[in-house]
Design a protein around this motif. Structure first.
Motif, mmCIF file in Angstrom:
data_model
loop_
_atom_site.group_PDB
_atom_site.id
_atom_site.type_symbol
_atom_site.label_atom_id
_atom_site.label_comp_id
_atom_site.label_asym_id
_atom_site.label_seq_id
_atom_site.Cartn_x
_atom_site.Cartn_y
_atom_site.Cartn_z
ATOM 1 N N TYR A 95 133.799 128.994 55.514
ATOM 2 C CA TYR A 95 134.827 129.424 54.556
ATOM 3 C C TYR A 95 135.400 128.198 53.871
ATOM 4 O O TYR A 95 135.624 127.165 54.504
ATOM 5 N N ALA A 96 135.658 128.316 52.574
ATOM 6 C CA ALA A 96 136.314 127.256 51.793
ATOM 7 C C ALA A 96 137.244 127.930 50.793
ATOM 8 O O ALA A 96 136.807 128.785 50.029
ATOM 9 N N ASN A 97 138.523 127.553 50.809
ATOM 10 C CA ASN A 97 139.443 128.164 49.847
ATOM 11 C C ASN A 97 139.289 127.524 48.465
ATOM 12 O O ASN A 97 138.587 126.520 48.289
ATOM 13 N N ASP A 98 139.958 128.116 47.483
ATOM 14 C CA ASP A 98 139.851 127.655 46.094
ATOM 15 C C ASP A 98 140.310 126.204 45.907
ATOM 16 O O ASP A 98 139.743 125.484 45.086
ATOM 17 N N VAL A 99 141.341 125.788 46.646
ATOM 18 C CA VAL A 99 141.838 124.414 46.516
ATOM 19 C C VAL A 99 140.767 123.440 47.003
ATOM 20 O O VAL A 99 140.489 122.427 46.355
ATOM 21 N N PHE A 100 140.141 123.737 48.131
ATOM 22 C CA PHE A 100 139.065 122.901 48.654
ATOM 23 C C PHE A 100 137.937 122.792 47.624
ATOM 24 O O PHE A 100 137.478 121.686 47.298
ATOM 25 N N ILE A 101 137.515 123.905 47.092
ATOM 26 C CA ILE A 101 136.423 123.934 46.109
ATOM 27 C C ILE A 101 136.784 123.088 44.885
ATOM 28 O O ILE A 101 135.989 122.274 44.418
ATOM 29 N N ARG A 102 138.002 123.249 44.394
ATOM 30 C CA ARG A 102 138.429 122.506 43.203
ATOM 31 C C ARG A 102 138.506 121.001 43.463
ATOM 32 O O ARG A 102 138.002 120.194 42.691
ATOM 33 N N VAL A 103 139.113 120.613 44.582
ATOM 34 C CA VAL A 103 139.334 119.199 44.860
ATOM 35 C C VAL A 103 138.018 118.477 45.183
ATOM 36 O O VAL A 103 137.774 117.385 44.680
ATOM 37 N N CYS A 104 137.158 119.099 45.984
ATOM 38 C CA CYS A 104 135.922 118.402 46.362
ATOM 39 C C CYS A 104 134.861 118.481 45.268
ATOM 40 O O CYS A 104 133.936 117.668 45.245
ATOM 41 N N ILE A 162 138.917 118.521 69.391
ATOM 42 C CA ILE A 162 138.815 119.960 69.101
ATOM 43 C C ILE A 162 137.757 120.644 69.969
ATOM 44 O O ILE A 162 137.919 121.799 70.347
ATOM 45 N N SER A 163 136.693 119.930 70.320
ATOM 46 C CA SER A 163 135.684 120.554 71.182
ATOM 47 C C SER A 163 136.208 120.746 72.604
ATOM 48 O O SER A 163 135.680 121.556 73.361
ATOM 49 N N ALA A 164 137.284 120.026 72.950
ATOM 50 C CA ALA A 164 137.949 120.210 74.240
ATOM 51 C C ALA A 164 139.014 121.307 74.165
ATOM 52 O O ALA A 164 139.746 121.533 75.127
ATOM 53 N N GLY A 165 139.115 121.978 73.005
ATOM 54 C CA GLY A 165 140.052 123.083 72.865
ATOM 55 C C GLY A 165 141.446 122.691 72.428
ATOM 56 O O GLY A 165 142.366 123.506 72.483
ATOM 57 N N GLN A 166 141.636 121.459 71.972
ATOM 58 C CA GLN A 166 142.947 120.969 71.560
ATOM 59 C C GLN A 166 143.026 120.881 70.036
ATOM 60 O O GLN A 166 142.001 120.752 69.367
ATOM 61 N N GLU A 167 144.226 120.881 69.515
ATOM 62 C CA GLU A 167 144.431 120.660 68.087
ATOM 63 C C GLU A 167 144.600 119.174 67.826
ATOM 64 O O GLU A 167 144.888 118.405 68.743
ATOM 65 N N ILE A 168 144.417 118.778 66.568
ATOM 66 C CA ILE A 168 144.613 117.383 66.203
ATOM 67 C C ILE A 168 145.135 117.303 64.773
ATOM 68 O O ILE A 168 144.792 118.140 63.931
ATOM 69 N N PHE A 169 145.979 116.316 64.534
ATOM 70 C CA PHE A 169 146.411 115.943 63.193
ATOM 71 C C PHE A 169 145.787 114.587 62.911
ATOM 72 O O PHE A 169 145.811 113.698 63.766
ATOM 73 N N ALA A 170 145.226 114.416 61.722
ATOM 74 C CA ALA A 170 144.610 113.131 61.374
ATOM 75 C C ALA A 170 144.666 112.927 59.867
ATOM 76 O O ALA A 170 144.558 113.887 59.094
ATOM 77 N N TYR A 171 144.837 111.665 59.477
ATOM 78 C CA TYR A 171 144.743 111.297 58.066
ATOM 79 C C TYR A 171 143.277 111.000 57.790
ATOM 80 O O TYR A 171 142.655 110.202 58.499
ATOM 81 N N VAL A 172 142.724 111.668 56.777
ATOM 82 C CA VAL A 172 141.292 111.574 56.502
ATOM 83 C C VAL A 172 141.060 111.273 55.024
ATOM 84 O O VAL A 172 141.692 111.868 54.153
ATOM 85 N N LYS A 173 140.123 110.348 54.782
ATOM 86 C CA LYS A 173 139.688 110.047 53.419
ATOM 87 C C LYS A 173 138.357 110.755 53.205
ATOM 88 O O LYS A 173 137.383 110.496 53.920
ATOM 89 N N ASN A 174 138.317 111.657 52.238
ATOM 90 C CA ASN A 174 137.112 112.428 51.917
ATOM 91 C C ASN A 174 136.538 111.985 50.581
ATOM 92 O O ASN A 174 137.206 111.305 49.806
ATOM 93 N N MET A 175 135.322 112.433 50.296
ATOM 94 C CA MET A 175 134.677 112.101 49.035
ATOM 95 C C MET A 175 134.249 113.374 48.317
ATOM 96 O O MET A 175 133.604 114.247 48.906
ATOM 97 N N ALA A 176 134.627 113.453 47.050
ATOM 98 C CA ALA A 176 134.258 114.590 46.206
ATOM 99 C C ALA A 176 132.808 114.451 45.734
ATOM 100 O O ALA A 176 132.188 113.391 45.864
ATOM 101 N N LYS A 177 132.298 115.502 45.173
ATOM 102 C CA LYS A 177 130.912 115.541 44.696
ATOM 103 C C LYS A 177 130.610 114.442 43.686
ATOM 104 O O LYS A 177 129.504 113.902 43.658
ATOM 105 N N ASP A 178 131.592 114.076 42.871
ATOM 106 C CA ASP A 178 131.361 113.047 41.843
ATOM 107 C C ASP A 178 131.575 111.623 42.361
ATOM 108 O O ASP A 178 131.463 110.665 41.605
ATOM 109 N N GLY A 179 131.891 111.465 43.649
ATOM 110 C CA GLY A 179 132.114 110.144 44.230
ATOM 111 C C GLY A 179 133.570 109.738 44.316
ATOM 112 O O GLY A 179 133.897 108.721 44.941
ATOM 113 N N SER A 180 134.469 110.505 43.681
ATOM 114 C CA SER A 180 135.904 110.248 43.797
ATOM 115 C C SER A 180 136.315 110.451 45.255
ATOM 116 O O SER A 180 135.620 111.111 46.024
ATOM 117 N N TYR A 181 137.466 109.901 45.618
ATOM 118 C CA TYR A 181 137.965 110.094 46.974
ATOM 119 C C TYR A 181 139.281 110.858 46.936
ATOM 120 O O TYR A 181 139.966 110.909 45.908
#
Length: 189
Positions: free
Chosen positions: A36-45, A77-96
């Motif tokens: 599943y991917a929401n509209d914001v995810f689709i737009r940003v990535c 998460i595989s141990a069944g716990q939640e996590i908060f993390a700051y993550v740098k992702n990359m969009a399809k065009d190479g932007s971050y």
């Protein structure tokens, strides 16, 4: 499962942002395949929904992002716990784009993990600047290793040493960072 594109985008020094009132949401199975991917995810990535669904979530992984953080995330998460993390992702065009991710396991009626749910907010710029100094140290350590698993483990040792010096756990460090840099949370315990 859809495979990653043969050629990954070339990282660009251009940031994509999204509104502080918006939430990027995705769901995956236990292997990290997007269901599943929401509209914001689709737009940003920048990937169309049909390219995201069935693809591994690391389709958006930025090559500058420390593997040790992903190891910590997956171990947690595989141990069944939640996590908060700051993550740098990359969009399809190479932007971050930076996110403050909250990742939780999804369980069935018997308590068995059947997938993962990630909600991501736009992080405060001060938090990104502070966490990226830690990630710089992790990246430096990872570059000393040829094996990805060894590199990730070594960079986690760097974080463990930093946290030990501060006398806090990873969760305490991230929560302190969130509270110190989020104007709406300052002073809230």
């Amino acid at each position: 499962m859809r495979s990653l594109p043969a050629t990954r985008p070339t990282p660009l020094n251009r940031e994509v942002t999204f509104g502080v009132d918006e939430i990027i949401v995705s769901k995956t199975d236990t292997k990290g395949v997007i269901t599943y991917a929401n509209d914001v995810f689709i737009r940003v990535c920048g990937y169309p929904e049909e390219h995201l669904i069935g693809a591994p979530h690391n389709i958006i992984r930025h090559p500058d992002f420390p593997g040790g953080v992903f190891k910590l995330l997956w171990d947690t998460i595989s141990a069944g716990q939640e996590i908060f993390a700051y993550v740098k992702n990359m969009a399809k065009d190479g932007s971050y784009y930076w996110v403050l991710a909250h990742v939780t396991p999804t369980v069935d009626r018997t308590g068995r993990i059947v997938g993962y749910h990630s909600s991501r907010r736009s992080p405060d710029r001060a938090a990104v600047a502070e966490i990226d100094t830690v990630y710089d140290l992790m990246r430096e350590e990872e570059h000393r290793h040829h094996n990805r698993a060894d590199a990730a483990a070594a960079s986690l040792n760097v974080v463990a040493a930093i946290l030990a010096d501060k006398g806090v756990s990873y969760d305490e460090f991230v929560w302190d960072l969130i509270h110190r840099t989020s104007p709406e949370l300052r002073g809230v315990s």
